[in-house]
Design a protein around this motif. Structure first.
Motif, PDB file in Angstrom:
ATOM      1  N   GLU A   1       0.807  -1.228   0.000  1.00 54.64           N
ATOM      2  CA  GLU A   1       0.000   0.000   0.000  1.00 54.64           C
ATOM      3  C   GLU A   1       0.836   1.272   0.000  1.00 54.64           C
ATOM      4  O   GLU A   1       0.323   2.356  -0.284  1.00 54.64           O
ATOM      5  CB  GLU A   1      -0.932   0.009   1.216  1.00 54.64           C
ATOM      6  N   THR A   2       2.112   1.169   0.345  1.00 51.55           N
ATOM      7  CA  THR A   2       2.991   2.344   0.306  1.00 51.55           C
ATOM      8  C   THR A   2       4.148   2.127  -0.666  1.00 51.55           C
ATOM      9  O   THR A   2       5.178   2.793  -0.573  1.00 51.55           O
ATOM     10  CB  THR A   2       3.541   2.661   1.713  1.00 51.55           C
ATOM     11  N   LEU A   3       3.965   1.184  -1.588  1.00 50.40           N
ATOM     12  CA  LEU A   3       4.942   0.906  -2.648  1.00 50.40           C
ATOM     13  C   LEU A   3       6.314   0.529  -2.088  1.00 50.40           C
ATOM     14  O   LEU A   3       7.346   0.779  -2.709  1.00 50.40           O
ATOM     15  CB  LEU A   3       5.065   2.104  -3.597  1.00 50.40           C
ATOM     16  N   GLY A   4       6.313  -0.079  -0.899  1.00 47.81           N
ATOM     17  CA  GLY A   4       7.558  -0.546  -0.309  1.00 47.81           C
ATOM     18  C   GLY A   4       8.307   0.495   0.488  1.00 47.81           C
ATOM     19  O   GLY A   4       9.362   0.202   1.054  1.00 47.81           O
ATOM     20  N   PHE A   5       7.779   1.715   0.548  1.00 48.41           N
ATOM     21  CA  PHE A   5       8.390   2.762   1.368  1.00 48.41           C
ATOM     22  C   PHE A   5       7.649   2.821   2.697  1.00 48.41           C
ATOM     23  O   PHE A   5       6.512   2.357   2.815  1.00 48.41           O
ATOM     24  CB  PHE A   5       8.325   4.105   0.639  1.00 48.41           C
ATOM     25  N   GLN A   6       8.283   3.399   3.698  1.00 47.55           N
ATOM     26  CA  GLN A   6       7.641   3.403   5.006  1.00 47.55           C
ATOM     27  C   GLN A   6       6.414   4.303   5.029  1.00 47.55           C
ATOM     28  O   GLN A   6       5.451   4.037   5.744  1.00 47.55           O
ATOM     29  CB  GLN A   6       8.636   3.832   6.092  1.00 47.55           C
TER      30      GLN A   6
ATOM     31  N   THR B   1      -6.286   2.673  -6.525  1.00 46.62           N
ATOM     32  CA  THR B   1      -5.118   1.796  -6.627  1.00 46.62           C
ATOM     33  C   THR B   1      -4.688   1.213  -5.283  1.00 46.62           C
ATOM     34  O   THR B   1      -3.685   0.501  -5.215  1.00 46.62           O
ATOM     35  CB  THR B   1      -3.936   2.564  -7.252  1.00 46.62           C
ATOM     36  N   GLY B   2      -5.421   1.515  -4.225  1.00 44.52           N
ATOM     37  CA  GLY B   2      -5.131   0.927  -2.923  1.00 44.52           C
ATOM     38  C   GLY B   2      -3.874   1.451  -2.268  1.00 44.52           C
ATOM     39  O   GLY B   2      -3.207   0.723  -1.522  1.00 44.52           O
TER      40      GLY B   2
ATOM     41  N   ASP C   1      -0.241   5.309 -13.086  1.00 39.97           N
ATOM     42  CA  ASP C   1      -0.966   4.248 -13.778  1.00 39.97           C
ATOM     43  C   ASP C   1      -1.740   3.393 -12.778  1.00 39.97           C
ATOM     44  O   ASP C   1      -1.325   3.235 -11.622  1.00 39.97           O
ATOM     45  CB  ASP C   1       0.028   3.372 -14.557  1.00 39.97           C
ATOM     46  N   VAL C   2      -2.850   2.838 -13.241  1.00 40.44           N
ATOM     47  CA  VAL C   2      -3.641   1.968 -12.364  1.00 40.44           C
ATOM     48  C   VAL C   2      -2.846   0.739 -11.932  1.00 40.44           C
ATOM     49  O   VAL C   2      -3.173   0.095 -10.927  1.00 40.44           O
ATOM     50  CB  VAL C   2      -4.953   1.536 -13.053  1.00 40.44           C
ATOM     51  N   SER C   3      -1.786   0.416 -12.662  1.00 42.10           N
ATOM     52  CA  SER C   3      -0.978  -0.763 -12.338  1.00 42.10           C
ATOM     53  C   SER C   3       0.298  -0.412 -11.577  1.00 42.10           C
ATOM     54  O   SER C   3       1.243  -1.199 -11.556  1.00 42.10           O
ATOM     55  CB  SER C   3      -0.604  -1.510 -13.627  1.00 42.10           C
ATOM     56  N   ILE C   4       0.335   0.728 -10.915  1.00 42.50           N
ATOM     57  CA  ILE C   4       1.590   1.191 -10.312  1.00 42.50           C
ATOM     58  C   ILE C   4       2.153   0.199  -9.295  1.00 42.50           C
ATOM     59  O   ILE C   4       3.375   0.045  -9.177  1.00 42.50           O
ATOM     60  CB  ILE C   4       1.418   2.584  -9.667  1.00 42.50           C
ATOM     61  N   ARG C   5       1.305  -0.512  -8.584  1.00 46.02           N
ATOM     62  CA  ARG C   5       1.830  -1.445  -7.585  1.00 46.02           C
ATOM     63  C   ARG C   5       2.565  -2.606  -8.256  1.00 46.02           C
ATOM     64  O   ARG C   5       3.564  -3.104  -7.725  1.00 46.02           O
ATOM     65  CB  ARG C   5       0.703  -1.929  -6.678  1.00 46.02           C
TER      66      ARG C   5
END
Length: 355
Positions: free
Chosen positions: A59-64, A87-88, A156-160
């Protein structure tokens, strides 16, 4: 003893920066309770339950934490929150502390009146100070990593899914798999200061060490807009390329490591340049910062419909017209360059808006 005027100026500049740095903290802590957030305002711990690469798709793209640079609620933040919900992503919009005009003027003139010295215009100075304040906020939160995003952007909707592939490429570029001895590995490794994932263009040539991978969600070269299109034409189509930064501009979205936060304050905290992004880019180019660029970018600025003549806050601060009231254009779909499936436009209008 008579002290030369030059040294008095240097001492005054250092004193100004120190006072400005320290004065921010009390206000920030008083205001944290009103932060607008999609995660309830929590400071998310690093998620070590997922394998490092998979965590880049969380949910935070791997960042804290994902922090949003914003002056407050507007069409910018409403669209951003809609995109995050679709995109959650868990994002936090801290209140931006007021920046006194005297501080803006003083910061913009750091370096003196030398004709060879560059000074940021008024709007760019305000933005520069706002970026520094948000980085200091991240330091005060004691974060290992942070992703900073400007509030008028899109992805993008696929950013995760995109970021998992990007994390793998970054680890390859930095040879992290071979030497990462951390007990808490992160998706992107530790051998970087800044990850430039959202920009308006970057230079490339064949001498750069580059990690590329096929990504059908990457903007095709024929549809890519901006000054860097010619450089992108030399890279494989429908691919994402990762390499050490050379000339990225626009600070739409960038991640900082713990040491990167402090290093950016060190190189950009004293002003003296055209704009925040240019100052940081120059430090990346000079290897004063360890920066990595993602090309094509995965975050880009969203533009309201051109017919309304909406200017950015930086342009308005530089003297451009304020433009129409947001009620006139907010419900009309605009466009986003270089993002194939816009999260903002899909969330608000159910379709993409590649310009």
């Amino acid at each position: 003893m008579i002290i030369p005027r030059f040294y008095l100026f240097i001492l005054a500049s250092v004193a100004f920066i120190g006072i400005w740095f320290l004065s921010y903290k009390p206000f920030l802590y008083q205001q944290l309770s009103v932060s607008q957030s999609t995660d309830g305002g929590r400071s998310l711990p690093l998620n070590h339950s997922l394998p490092p690469l998979e965590a880049a798709g969380n949910e935070t793209l791997g960042f804290q934490k994902i922090l949003i640079l914003s002056t407050g609620p507007s069409w910018r933040t409403r669209g951003l929150l809609a995109a995050a919900h679709l995109t959650g992503l868990q994002i936090t919009i801290p209140p931006q502390p007021p920046i006194d005009e005297a501080i803006v003027d003083a910061f913009g003139q750091l370096g003196g009146d030398d004709d060879d010295e560059e000074h940021p215009p008024h709007g760019a100075t305000i933005a520069w100070l706002a970026h520094l304040d948000l980085i200091k906020h991240a330091i005060q939160l004691d974060l290992e990593t942070v992703l900073i995003i400007e509030d008028d952007v899109d992805w993008d909707v696929s950013i995760r899914h995109q970021m998992v592939r990007i994390a793998s490429a970054i680890r390859n570029l930095t040879h992290t798999e071979q030497r990462d001895q951390s007990s808490h590995p992160t998706p992107y490794g530790h051998d970087w200061d800044l990850l430039w994932i959202g920009h308006c263009g970057e230079f490339w040539n064949e001498d750069f060490e580059t990690v590329s991978f096929e990504d059908r969600s990457a903007c095709p070269k024929a549809q890519y807009s901006g000054w860097a299109r010619n450089y992108l034409s030399h890279l494989p189509d429908h691919h994402r390329s990762i390499y050490w930064s050379f000339n990225p501009v626009c600070s739409f979205a960038y991640a900082l490591s713990r040491k990167g936060m402090r290093n950016v304050l060190r190189v950009a905290g004293g002003g003296r340049g055209e704009a925040f992004d240019v100052k940081v880019m120059q430090a990346c180019k000079a290897k004063a910062l360890r920066c990595i660029s993602v090309v094509p970018e995965v975050v880009h600025q969203y533009f309201p419909a051109a017919s309304y003549g909406v200017n950015s806050l930086v342009d308005i601060g530089n003297g451009e017209a304020v433009g129409p009231d947001e009620t006139e254009f907010e419900s009309v779909m605009g466009s986003t360059d270089n993002i194939l499936e816009s999260a903002r436009c899909n969330a608000l209008w159910g379709k993409t808006c590649l310009r």
